[in-house]
Motif scaffolding. Structure first.
Motif, short mmCIF file in Angstrom:
data_model
loop_
_atom_site.label_atom_id
_atom_site.label_comp_id
_atom_site.label_asym_id
_atom_site.label_seq_id
_atom_site.Cartn_x
_atom_site.Cartn_y
_atom_site.Cartn_z
N ILE A 234 16.55 48.69 32.51
CA ILE A 234 15.29 49.23 31.98
C ILE A 234 15.59 50.28 30.94
CG2 ILE A 234 13.10 50.35 32.54
CD1 ILE A 234 13.42 47.63 33.88
N ARG A 235 15.11 50.08 29.73
CA ARG A 235 15.35 51.05 28.66
C ARG A 235 14.05 51.65 28.13
NH1 ARG A 235 20.11 53.70 28.22
NH2 ARG A 235 21.79 52.33 28.92
N THR A 236 12.94 51.36 28.83
CA THR A 236 11.71 52.12 28.58
C THR A 236 11.72 53.28 29.56
OG1 THR A 236 10.60 50.52 30.03
CG2 THR A 236 10.32 50.24 27.64
N SER A 237 11.35 53.03 30.84
CA SER A 237 11.42 54.08 31.86
C SER A 237 11.32 53.43 33.24
CB SER A 237 10.30 55.09 31.66
OG SER A 237 10.47 56.20 32.52
N TYR A 238 12.15 53.88 34.16
CA TYR A 238 12.16 53.33 35.51
C TYR A 238 11.02 53.86 36.36
CZ TYR A 238 16.89 51.27 35.36
OH TYR A 238 17.99 50.48 35.08
#
Length: 310
Positions: A234-238
């Protein structure tokens, strides 16, 4: 061996105060620089006054101190943000852009950007809200966090900048007073209880929201930042979860220690905000990718809060 030198932007807040202390224990006080618009009375040394809306000022601090990691915590929160929507958007986004761009230009190794459950809106399943749920927030704070998540992903995909993020639920800790969030009743209520004062809650008794005790919040943050880059999907937000409860349940938990504690309910504009948020969060990705697991439940948190505030 090169040592990490860490800059914390917005270190005076609820999270920054505790995170600064923990990072200094882990990395050494000399290697962790706290920064904010002003220095708090009694704050540690190694503090820099920094206006993060000033690109040149951020760049100068990063270059002068050979910064390798940035924890960007500066933001106006949900309830306070609704009092000045355009100002909130400008500050939240400009400070993030400055941190991301300075980090890109000067090869900062890692950036931490906190997101929030405020990214979620009305059109979601509020029970076990999924990582992939639709993001149409009802507050400017939430809008800025959604935009920030997408910019974090963009900088990672386009430039390879290692930006990591968590969608924090309500954060509860004894180290500082509430800072303008919709979940802040769950901090203030303990301060009133230990002073043997009654509490007027701005949410109704049954408003179930995701929450997390500060020790779990700090541990989750550091575990994510120390996780193997290759394992992060995940590179948006966990999504990240601790516990969920409503004002009535936390009041009952407090009454185990203060049987005469009284709570009244007077919902205000923050009730509308809370109604748009999840009741509990599905954090399967965090558990799978870096073995996240919370330690605190409501009863343990209540015991710990009261012991420390007393």
């Amino acid at each position: 061996m090169n040592k990490d030198v860490i800059l914390i932007v917005g270190s005076n807040g609820q999270l920054g105060t505790v995170l600064t202390e923990k990072l200094r224990l882990n990395y050494g006080a000399v290697n962790v620089i706290a920064s904010d618009l002003y220095k708090k009375i009694g704050s540690e040394d190694n503090f820099i006054t920094l206006d993060a809306t000033d690109f040149k000022a951020v760049e100068e601090v990063v270059l002068k101190n050979k910064i390798t990691q940035i924890y960007h915590l500066a933001a106006i929160l949900s309830a306070k943000g609704e009092q000045n929507p355009l100002g909130t958007w400008d500050l939240n986004m400009k400070t993030l852009f400055n941190v991301l761009e300075v980090s890109r230009l000067h090869k900062v190794k890692k950036v931490f950007f906190p997101s929030s459950i405020a990214v979620f809106g009305e059109n979601i399943d509020k029970e076990n809200t999924l990582q992939s749920s639709n993001l149409t927030p009802t507050t400017v704070y939430g809008m800025s966090k959604v935009a920030g998540e997408n910019w974090a992903n963009y900088y990672f995909k386009k430039y390879g900048l290692d930006v990591r993020s968590l969608r924090y639920p309500g954060v509860i800790g004894y180290q500082s007073l509430p800072g303008g969030g919709t979940t802040d009743y769950a901090v203030d209520i303990f301060h009133k209880a230990v002073k043997n004062e009654s509490f007027e809650c701005f949410l109704d008794a049954s408003t179930m929201l995701p929450m997390m005790y500060m020790d779990d919040v700090i541990r989750a943050t550091l575990e994510l930042m120390e996780a193997d880059k290759e394992k992060l999907t995940i590179r948006t937000s966990y999504n990240i979860a601790g516990m969920s409860f409503n004002p009535e349940q936390i009041a009952l938990s407090i009454k185990e220690y203060y049987p005469d504690f009284k709570i009244a309910y007077k919902p205000d504009f923050r009730q509308v905000i809370a109604n748009s948020w999840p009741k509990c969060i599905d954090d399967t990705a965090a558990r799978n990718d870096w073995n996240w697991k919370p330690e605190y439940n409501l009863n343990l948190m209540t015991k710990t809060m009261i012991e420390n505030l007393k």
